[in-house]
Design a protein around this motif. Structure first.
Motif, PDB file in Angstrom:
ATOM      1  N   CYS A 242     -18.701  23.269  13.122  1.00  0.00           N
ATOM      2  CA  CYS A 242     -18.060  22.509  14.197  1.00  0.00           C
ATOM      3  C   CYS A 242     -16.574  23.193  14.319  1.00  0.00           C
ATOM      4  O   CYS A 242     -15.964  23.971  13.117  1.00  0.00           O
ATOM      5  CB  CYS A 242     -17.636  21.059  13.768  1.00  0.00           C
ATOM      6  SG  CYS A 242     -17.029  20.198  15.212  1.00  0.00           S
ATOM      7  N   CYS A 244     -13.802  21.832  15.548  1.00  0.00           N
ATOM      8  CA  CYS A 244     -12.701  20.896  15.420  1.00  0.00           C
ATOM      9  C   CYS A 244     -11.802  21.246  14.356  1.00  0.00           C
ATOM     10  O   CYS A 244     -12.070  22.063  13.493  1.00  0.00           O
ATOM     11  CB  CYS A 244     -13.420  19.624  15.328  1.00  0.00           C
ATOM     12  SG  CYS A 244     -13.849  19.087  13.902  1.00  0.00           S
ATOM     13  N   CYS A 275     -14.410  13.275  14.569  1.00  0.00           N
ATOM     14  CA  CYS A 275     -15.038  14.318  15.512  1.00  0.00           C
ATOM     15  C   CYS A 275     -16.327  13.633  15.709  1.00  0.00           C
ATOM     16  O   CYS A 275     -17.277  13.618  14.774  1.00  0.00           O
ATOM     17  CB  CYS A 275     -15.196  15.459  14.799  1.00  0.00           C
ATOM     18  SG  CYS A 275     -16.133  16.732  15.791  1.00  0.00           S
ATOM     19  N   PHE A 277     -18.968  15.330  16.900  1.00  0.00           N
ATOM     20  CA  PHE A 277     -19.896  16.585  16.419  1.00  0.00           C
ATOM     21  C   PHE A 277     -20.026  16.635  15.097  1.00  0.00           C
ATOM     22  O   PHE A 277     -21.448  16.954  14.605  1.00  0.00           O
ATOM     23  CB  PHE A 277     -19.460  17.857  16.913  1.00  0.00           C
ATOM     24  CG  PHE A 277     -19.326  18.086  18.488  1.00  0.00           C
ATOM     25  CD1 PHE A 277     -20.589  18.466  19.028  1.00  0.00           C
ATOM     26  CD2 PHE A 277     -18.330  18.022  19.198  1.00  0.00           C
ATOM     27  CE1 PHE A 277     -20.568  18.660  20.551  1.00  0.00           C
ATOM     28  CE2 PHE A 277     -18.236  18.089  20.452  1.00  0.00           C
ATOM     29  CZ  PHE A 277     -19.431  18.462  21.131  1.00  0.00           C
ATOM     30  N   CYS A 278     -19.345  16.590  14.198  1.00  0.00           N
ATOM     31  CA  CYS A 278     -19.639  16.591  12.853  1.00  0.00           C
ATOM     32  C   CYS A 278     -19.180  15.449  11.782  1.00  0.00           C
ATOM     33  O   CYS A 278     -19.190  15.343  10.671  1.00  0.00           O
ATOM     34  CB  CYS A 278     -18.642  17.848  12.142  1.00  0.00           C
ATOM     35  SG  CYS A 278     -16.844  17.675  12.224  1.00  0.00           S
TER      36      CYS A 278
HETATM   37 ZN   LIG Z   1     -16.226  18.449  14.122  1.00  0.00          ZN
END
Ligand SMILES: [Zn+2]
Length: 312
Positions: A242, A244, A275, A277-278
């Motif tokens: 990720c 981020c 986050c 995504f992760c």
């Molecule tokens: Zn992330």
């Protein structure tokens, strides 16, 4: 074990290709969210497709595929960087039947005037260098599958012949891509370019999903193309990663404004950002928030606009 992508070439057919199998990265992405099976399928396909396309472009940066404005899947976004990292997620509303088709997942939605609006699928090339320009292509969502949408897109745009074959289960997401070689790269031809393309595609059409999911690259490609002049290149590794960071999260909090950030602190004691995504959880307390808004030169133009999370 990291996941691998192999480029290959069918010299006599004037066709290049790529094979990719995601296992570990696919597990890690699935672990972030409990996806309904039908969404898991299309998310896996999108991750494989964008990874194959990113590798074929030979550029430095990232390639992003986004689908917006549809129901029940309101957003799907996947990203692959040229150095082999991938991430992705999908948001949806309501119950999704396990056998929902691609078309059922991405239906047009009605706007506030009651007009039906088609969703959009966009592919963006985002070069990492300051020299390169970001550009975006729109792909119709009319196909019966993601691979078919891509096939139609490549057929309509004046690009090289390109086709994708994608297969996904809960352990693995795999794919094969074929692309005609540009004519200047082909030498003395024993077959015409289009005959070579047709032959390579027809053979790839015989692959079963199980073969794509289970066979190693060498075995699958030899099974398909043992009579051709097949050359397989070294593997490239692909991983879930990720992009981020604390810095990007702080930008997100700056963008909501000092007043809003302070009111969240007053209510909840801290500002937390997850986050999507992760699943990394960022927590900023009142001291962090004070520091954030006392920084004089907030550079808004450098912001990461990926919208990685939600602020609570
Ligand atoms: Zn992330």
């Amino acid at each position: 074990m990291s996941d691998t992508l192999h480029r290959f070439q069918l010299e006599n057919l004037h066709v290049r290709g790529e094979w990719l199998s995601l296992s570990q990265s696919w597990q890690e992405i699935q672990n972030t969210t409990d996806y309904p099976p039908a969404i898991r399928q299309v998310l896996g396909e999108a991750l494989v497709a964008i990874s194959l396309l990113a590798d074929s472009l030979k550029f430095d940066g990232s390639l992003v595929l986004q689908i917006h404005g549809t129901a029940p899947v309101s957003m799907l976004v996947v990203q692959a960087t040229s150095d082999g990292s991938i991430r992705g997620l999908a948001n949806w509303q309501g119950e999704i039947s396990s056998d929902a088709s691609f078309k059922e997942l991405f239906q047009p939605v009605d706007d506030k005037n009651g007009n039906s609006r088609q969703g959009t699928m966009a592919i963006s090339v985002e070069p990492s260098s300051t020299q390169g320009e970001r550009y975006q292509s729109l792909v119709s969502l009319e196909g019966d599958s993601l691979a078919e949408c891509f096939t139609q897109y490549f057929a309509q745009s004046e690009q090289l012949n390109t086709r994708l074959w994608l297969a996904v289960d809960d352990k693995t997401a795999s794919g094969l891509m074929l692309q005609s070689l540009p004519s200047e790269e082909t030498e003395t031809l024993s077959v015409t370019q289009s005959d070579g393309w047709d032959h390579a595609s027809i053979l790839a059409d015989t692959i079963k999903d199980e073969e794509l999911l289970e066979l190693p690259a060498q075995e699958l490609l030899h099974r398909l193309y043992h009579e051709e002049d097949l050359r397989i290149y070294d593997a490239k590794s692909i991983r879930f990663e990720c992009t981020c960071s604390q810095e990007k999260i702080e930008y997100t909090i700056r963008s909501i404004g000092e007043e809003e950030a302070n009111s969240i602190i007053a209510e909840q004691g801290s500002v937390t950002v997850d986050c999507d995504f992760c699943n990394t959880n960022y927590v900023l307390d009142s001291v962090d928030v004070t520091r954030l808004f006392s920084v004089a030169d907030v550079n808004i133009s450098n912001a990461d606009a990926n919208g990685t999370g939600s602020v609570h």
